[in-house]
Motif scaffolding. Structure first.
Motif, mmCIF file in Angstrom:
data_model
loop_
_atom_site.group_PDB
_atom_site.id
_atom_site.type_symbol
_atom_site.label_atom_id
_atom_site.label_comp_id
_atom_site.label_asym_id
_atom_site.label_seq_id
_atom_site.Cartn_x
_atom_site.Cartn_y
_atom_site.Cartn_z
ATOM 1 N N HIS A 11 5.308 -5.285 37.206
ATOM 2 C CA HIS A 11 6.278 -5.468 36.128
ATOM 3 C C HIS A 11 6.378 -4.196 35.292
ATOM 4 N N GLU A 12 5.228 -3.744 34.757
ATOM 5 C CA GLU A 12 5.236 -2.510 33.970
ATOM 6 C C GLU A 12 3.842 -1.908 33.924
ATOM 7 N N ARG A 42 1.654 0.987 31.378
ATOM 8 C CA ARG A 42 1.708 1.792 30.156
ATOM 9 C C ARG A 42 0.297 2.137 29.711
ATOM 10 N N THR A 63 0.856 -4.539 34.262
ATOM 11 C CA THR A 63 1.189 -5.958 34.179
ATOM 12 C C THR A 63 1.991 -6.361 35.408
ATOM 13 N N THR A 94 -2.714 -9.004 33.817
ATOM 14 C CA THR A 94 -2.826 -7.573 33.530
ATOM 15 C C THR A 94 -4.087 -6.967 34.119
ATOM 16 N N THR A 119 3.354 3.065 40.686
ATOM 17 C CA THR A 119 4.106 3.158 39.440
ATOM 18 C C THR A 119 4.810 4.513 39.390
ATOM 19 N N ILE A 169 3.307 7.864 34.330
ATOM 20 C CA ILE A 169 3.143 7.248 33.011
ATOM 21 C C ILE A 169 2.709 8.339 32.046
#
Length: 184
Positions: free
Chosen positions: A89-90, A92, A101, A139, A178, A181
């Motif tokens: 999902h994301e 960070r 997450t 998470t 990902t 970041i």
């Protein structure tokens, strides 16, 4: 109301001997197609692979059961069992951790091994490090000790790694990488 659904099985972990990480890139494209093509669904079978040197997972019954659960849910609106795998999902930076997450129809994550298998971070120097994570609901919390920004997280993003992350219903997490970041 019945409608046609296009379902497919994500390619399994296998020692393909491919160049340029093409099996991981193909898996990524298979997942991306879910958001691009209407009435499309996919199952992951990475947890059903017994031997990454054998291209055909032997447990065909479990694969068929997942596909049947998918069809019952998507076509007939009857949930008969878990079939969906969580997806990214994301990601960070939060304090001194990377927080990744996942999203999907599940409550919590767990690992089938003490250390999370298949999880790596590439930092700003290009150093790739196998990392462990604390699991908290949906998470992953990855400590950043000794790593320099920007960061990129990979989970089973290669030919043949079988990861250890599962949902509370036992479904494997989809492989992912990902974007870079940045620390803000």
């Amino acid at each position: 109301m019945l409608f046609c659904i296009r379902n497919y099985v994500q390619i399994a972990p296998h020692t393909y001997g491919a160049k340029n990480n093409t099996p991981a890139l193909l898996r990524e494209q298979q997942e991306l197609m879910l958001g691009q093509v209407k009435n499309t669904a996919m199952i992951n079978i990475s947890d059903l692979v017994e031997n990454v040197k054998d291209i055909h997972p032997r447990n065909k019954r479990a694969i068929g059961e997942r596909l049947a659960c998918l069809a019952m849910d998507k076509v007939y609106g009857q949930f008969t069992g878990a079939y969906e795998s969580p997806r990214l999902h994301e990601a960070r930076v939060m304090k001194r951790n990377l927080e990744v997450t996942l999203e999907g129809n599940f409550n919590t994550l767990h690992s089938t091994t003490k250390e999370v298998t298949g999880l790596t971070v590439v930092d700003g120097t290009g150093k790739q490090v196998a990392v462990n994570a604390r699991l908290k609901g949906k998470t992953l919390q990855i400590p950043l000790r000794g790593l320099k920004a920007p960061y990129q997280v990979y989970y089973c993003f290669d030919e043949a790694t079988i990861g250890s992350l599962r949902t509370d219903a036992g479904m494997p997490v989809l492989p992912f990488r990902t974007a870079k970041i940045e620390v803000k």
